[in-house]
Scaffold this active site. Structure first.
Site, short mmCIF file in Angstrom:
data_model
loop_
_atom_site.label_atom_id
_atom_site.label_comp_id
_atom_site.label_asym_id
_atom_site.label_seq_id
_atom_site.Cartn_x
_atom_site.Cartn_y
_atom_site.Cartn_z
CB CYS A 144 0.13 4.07 4.47
SG CYS A 144 -0.71 2.81 4.77
CB CYS A 150 -1.01 0.13 1.06
SG CYS A 150 -0.19 0.22 2.68
#
Length: 136
Positions: free
Chosen positions: A48, A46
């Site tokens: 993040c 992902c």
């Protein structure tokens, strides 16, 4: 499950900086059986993880106090080791990315995804450095 060629550079961002990749449940148990402090990063594909979790975790290691053992499992890739690592992180629910600090096999500090999302790499590093100051 993500193909290895996709995650290889994401895994190497950590392994090229001293992290040991854990692939099996036995790898996780052996890593957490070591005396001292062990950091476990639950890596992820992902944004993040790429934007703040991995950079923040790496930045946290630039100081004198730091965990003795650096390890990583990859959510969505290393199914067995990730499941075993998450067992050791109970009572926290499964989260990726995540960063857990263990001392003598006991969980002493946890950063879940909701602690990572929307935070800068510097904020993540500061959080981890404070945990290292207390437990390492």
């Amino acid at each position: 499950m993500y193909p290895e060629e996709l995650v290889k550079p994401m895994r190497e961002e950590l392994t090229n900086n001293g992290f040991s990749a854990l692939y099996t449940a036995e790898d996780v148990d052996n890593a957490l059986a070591k005396k001292g402090t062990t950091l476990v990063m639950v890596n992820s594909v992902c944004g993040c993880a790429a934007g703040t979790a991995r950079p923040g975790t790496l930045a946290s290691l630039e100081f004198d106090k730091r965990p003795e053992n650096l390890t990583t499992v990859f959510a969505g890739v290393d199914k067995e080791s990730t499941a075993k690592a998450r067992e050791h992180m109970i009572p926290f629910p499964p989260s990726s990315p995540a960063v857990a600090l263990f001392k003598d096999g006991e969980l002493v500090h946890m950063l879940e995804r909701h602690h990572i999302e929307g935070r800068s790499a510097q904020m993540i590093a500061q959080n981890l450095v404070a945990a290292y100051d207390e437990f390492c």
